[in-house]
Every structure is written in C-alpha cells, then in structure tokens.
Scaffold this motif. Structure first.
Motif, short mmCIF file in Angstrom:
data_model
loop_
_atom_site.label_atom_id
_atom_site.label_comp_id
_atom_site.label_asym_id
_atom_site.label_seq_id
_atom_site.Cartn_x
_atom_site.Cartn_y
_atom_site.Cartn_z
N GLN A 10 0.84 -1.21 0.00
CA GLN A 10 0.00 0.00 0.00
C GLN A 10 0.87 1.26 0.00
N MET A 11 1.94 1.23 0.77
CA MET A 11 2.83 2.39 0.83
C MET A 11 3.55 2.60 -0.49
N GLN A 12 3.96 1.51 -1.14
CA GLN A 12 4.63 1.63 -2.44
C GLN A 12 3.69 2.23 -3.48
N ALA A 13 2.43 1.81 -3.45
CA ALA A 13 1.44 2.37 -4.37
C ALA A 13 1.26 3.86 -4.11
N PHE A 14 1.32 4.24 -2.84
CA PHE A 14 1.20 5.66 -2.48
C PHE A 14 2.37 6.45 -3.05
N VAL A 15 3.59 5.92 -2.91
CA VAL A 15 4.78 6.61 -3.43
C VAL A 15 4.72 6.70 -4.95
N ASP A 16 4.24 5.67 -5.59
CA ASP A 16 4.14 5.68 -7.06
C ASP A 16 3.19 6.77 -7.54
N GLY A 17 2.30 7.24 -6.68
CA GLY A 17 1.32 8.23 -7.07
C GLY A 17 1.72 9.66 -6.82
N GLY A 32 18.41 2.15 -3.41
CA GLY A 32 18.23 0.80 -3.93
C GLY A 32 17.48 -0.15 -3.02
N TYR A 33 17.01 0.35 -1.88
CA TYR A 33 16.28 -0.48 -0.91
C TYR A 33 14.96 0.21 -0.53
N PRO A 34 14.01 0.27 -1.48
CA PRO A 34 12.75 0.99 -1.22
C PRO A 34 11.89 0.36 -0.13
N LEU A 35 11.78 -0.97 -0.10
CA LEU A 35 10.93 -1.60 0.90
C LEU A 35 11.47 -1.39 2.31
N GLU A 36 12.79 -1.48 2.46
CA GLU A 36 13.40 -1.26 3.78
C GLU A 36 13.17 0.17 4.25
N THR A 37 13.18 1.11 3.30
CA THR A 37 12.93 2.51 3.65
C THR A 37 11.48 2.73 4.05
N LEU A 38 10.57 2.16 3.29
CA LEU A 38 9.15 2.26 3.64
C LEU A 38 8.89 1.64 5.00
N GLU A 39 9.57 0.54 5.28
CA GLU A 39 9.37 -0.17 6.54
C GLU A 39 9.77 0.68 7.73
N ARG A 40 10.78 1.52 7.57
CA ARG A 40 11.21 2.40 8.66
C ARG A 40 10.09 3.37 9.04
N PHE A 41 9.46 3.95 8.03
CA PHE A 41 8.37 4.89 8.29
C PHE A 41 7.16 4.17 8.89
N LEU A 42 6.93 2.95 8.44
CA LEU A 42 5.82 2.16 8.98
C LEU A 42 6.06 1.83 10.45
N GLN A 43 7.29 1.47 10.80
CA GLN A 43 7.63 1.18 12.20
C GLN A 43 7.48 2.43 13.07
N ARG A 45 5.44 4.72 12.81
CA ARG A 45 4.03 5.03 13.06
C ARG A 45 3.27 3.78 13.49
N GLU A 46 3.99 2.87 14.16
CA GLU A 46 3.38 1.71 14.81
C GLU A 46 2.51 0.88 13.87
N GLY A 47 2.92 0.78 12.58
CA GLY A 47 2.21 -0.06 11.64
C GLY A 47 0.98 0.56 11.01
N ASN A 48 0.70 1.82 11.32
CA ASN A 48 -0.47 2.51 10.76
C ASN A 48 -0.10 3.07 9.38
N VAL A 49 -0.66 2.48 8.31
CA VAL A 49 -0.28 2.85 6.96
C VAL A 49 -0.61 4.30 6.64
N LEU A 50 -1.78 4.77 7.03
CA LEU A 50 -2.19 6.15 6.74
C LEU A 50 -1.23 7.15 7.39
N LYS A 54 1.52 9.66 5.52
CA LYS A 54 1.57 11.11 5.77
C LYS A 54 2.97 11.53 6.21
N MET A 55 3.57 10.73 7.09
CA MET A 55 4.92 11.03 7.56
C MET A 55 5.90 11.03 6.38
N LEU A 56 5.78 10.05 5.51
CA LEU A 56 6.66 9.95 4.35
C LEU A 56 6.45 11.13 3.41
N LEU A 57 5.20 11.48 3.16
CA LEU A 57 4.90 12.60 2.27
C LEU A 57 5.46 13.90 2.84
#
Length: 325
Positions: A10-17, A32-43, A45-50, A54-57
C-alpha cells in the motif's frame, strides 16, 4: 520483526502516485532499498499505513523544498568552528556492520555558530551516512545495513547546559520526522548526576520504542559495548575511566584517537567528498551564491513536553545547588 507485505504494498502504491520530484527524492533516500525505507516509516508510526504515508509525504516535501538531495554539494562555513563546538565523529563498525558514531554531548557548546548551521551540519552527516557509509557497509558485509549506533559521552555535562536545549530539540525533531529508525541504539556513557536526574524525569514520557533504544551504561560502558563491537571500535573515553584518562597523554594530539577533531580521517574524508561534489556541480563561470537555507520542522507536543520537563528539572537542580552554597 515479520515484514507486513500488504502494508508495504500500500505504501509503495502511495509513493508511485506522488509527483516526479518527490519520487526522485525517494530514490535518493532509499539507495536501492525501497521496501526497507518504507518499513522504517511504517515502524515509526506503529504499523499505521495512513500515518506512515503522511509522515513519508511530509518528509519528501521537506526534502524537495529544502533541496536536501543537494546538501552534500554545499559547503557549510566555518566548518572548523562547527566541528570544534558540535563534537561528533565516527569510530568504525559494530559486529553487525552498522556504523558507530560518537558524540561528545557534555562538551559540545553549540555556541560558536548560528543554530541553523549546526542543524544543517547534522543533516549533512545524516545524508553522508545514508548515501555513502551505509551503502559501503552493505557492499562490504554482503547484507543490507541500513542503520547505525551512537555512543553519547556525557562527560562535562553541567546545569548550565540549559541553553543547548533549543539546538538539541531542533536536531532531534529533524531526525524523528525525516530519518526515522536510523539509529538502533543510543549508548549513554560517563553520565553525571545532572543527566541521571533529567533521564529519570523524562523517561516516563517517552514511547516504549524510544526507551528500548536508550541504554544508560555504567561508567565508561566498556564491558557492555564489547558485546556489540570490537575493542578497536570503542572510543578512547569508553575504554578507560575518567581517572585513567586523566593519566594518559592528551588524546587530542592523536588525530586517530580524537574522533571529534576536524583533522580526524573521517572528517577529512567527508570534507573532501563535499568539496568534490561542489566542484562537479558548479557550472563554468559560476558566481558563488549566498548560504543556503533549510527550514526545520516544529517539534510535536510530546517533544515540547520533554523539553519543559528537562528545563524544570535543571532549574530545580540549580536552585537546590544555590541553596547549598
């Protein structure tokens, strides 16, 4: 921790947009490590995708508006003055390959340059870590290395440290919002009573994730640090007690030991890297531009409360000390 693939999808789809400028900045971030970077932001925010999106944006907008992707081609002057009053260095890698940074918190005055220059210098070090040191470590150790360790030396911390809180809060806020989960542990060493009192007051206010990262070690912390790094990575102020250090020759004379010196190999390498990128990015006939600006995010309510507690604790200690005189 098991990876939440659906959340990351879901986060990758958000970044693609997002727009192209922000996607380019994200590429600079993930190296070169997009999933690991997204995972940091997810952690963070305690696993809350929304909330993670927002934090990533917010982070990507901050990077784009302040041209953070170009900060390693900007010379911050006066560099020696900043280095002498903002003590930070690099001592090597831990047993898992993570870079180990050392900070002389107790002896950093943060009083010889404007606040924004200290924060910009800190951001430069973050970007050098993420774009140079961590990719080199990943290649060298043959596995992904995406975070670091920090050793904070509290030697010299005094009640008069109150004036540093504004700078330290600005730096902490930049890290929390734009470089989440980049530091696995903060090892506190040589902690005087003033730190112990402040830590006791603020610890209940911190999130559990943060509290687990902060480890206040006994004395110089040598025995505990040896569990995670080799002897040659442990800085001098962690190998010996303060009394033993006093008997040694002045460590500042040996640039390989004095990690904080502008003449230490790490700082020389960093300066050379920035100077080379500055020259490469400068068009022929270029006229030097004024110093660049970076805006700093405002601390959240929790951070503000922590600062107020530290201020009141230091003021209470100062008043108690004055009453004893």
């Amino acid at each position: 921790m098991e990876r939440d693939l659906e959340a990351l999808k879901q986060m990758q789809a958000f970044v693609d947009g997002v727009d192209e400028k922000l996607r380019c900045s994200f590429q600079s971030m993930h190296q070169g490590y997009p999933l690991e970077t997204l995972e940091r932001f997810l952690q963070a925010r305690e696993g809350n995708v929304l909330k993670a999106n927002k934090m990533l944006l917010d982070c990507l907008n901050w990077r784009a508006s302040n041209r953070i992707d170009d900060i390693l081609s900007k010379v911050i002057t006066p560099n020696d003055v900043i280095r002498d009053s903002q003590l930070i260095g690099f001592s090597g890698f831990c047993k898992k390959g993570r870079p180990v940074f050392v900070l002389g918190v107790g002896r950093s005055g943060y009083d010889r340059a404007p606040l924004d220059k200290y924060v910009k210098s800190h951001i430069q070090l973050n970007e050098y870590r993420d774009r140079v040191l961590l990719p080199e470590a990943t290649k060298h150790f043959g596995r992904y290395v995406g975070s670091c360790l920090k050793i904070l030396d509290m030697t010299g911390l005094k009640l008069s440290s109150l004036h540093r809180l504004k700078i330290l809060t600005a730096i902490s806020t930049v890290d929390d919002l734009n470089y989440p989960e980049k530091t696995d542990a903060y090892y506190i060493v040589n902690a005087p009573f003033v730190f112990t009192a402040c830590w006791k007051a603020v610890k209940p206010l911190l999130q559990e994730r943060t509290k687990r990262k902060v480890q206040v070690l006994h004395g110089c912390g040598r025995d505990e640090l040896l569990k995670v790094m080799d002897q040659n990575t442990i800085p001098q102020f962690c190998r010996l007690s303060s009394k033993e250090l006093a008997k040694q020759k002045d460590p500042s004379l040996d640039m390989k030991v004095n990690y904080f010196s502008p003449s230490h190999p790490f700082h020389l390498q960093l300066c050379k890297y920035i100077e080379q990128r500055t020259v490469m990015g400068r068009p022929l006939g270029h006229v030097p531009q004024p110093s660049f600006c970076v805006t700093f995010p405002e601390p959240d309510d929790d951070s503000t409360e922590v600062v107020h507690v530290i201020e009141s604790t230091l003021e209470r200690l100062a008043a108690a000390k004055k009453g004893m005189v």
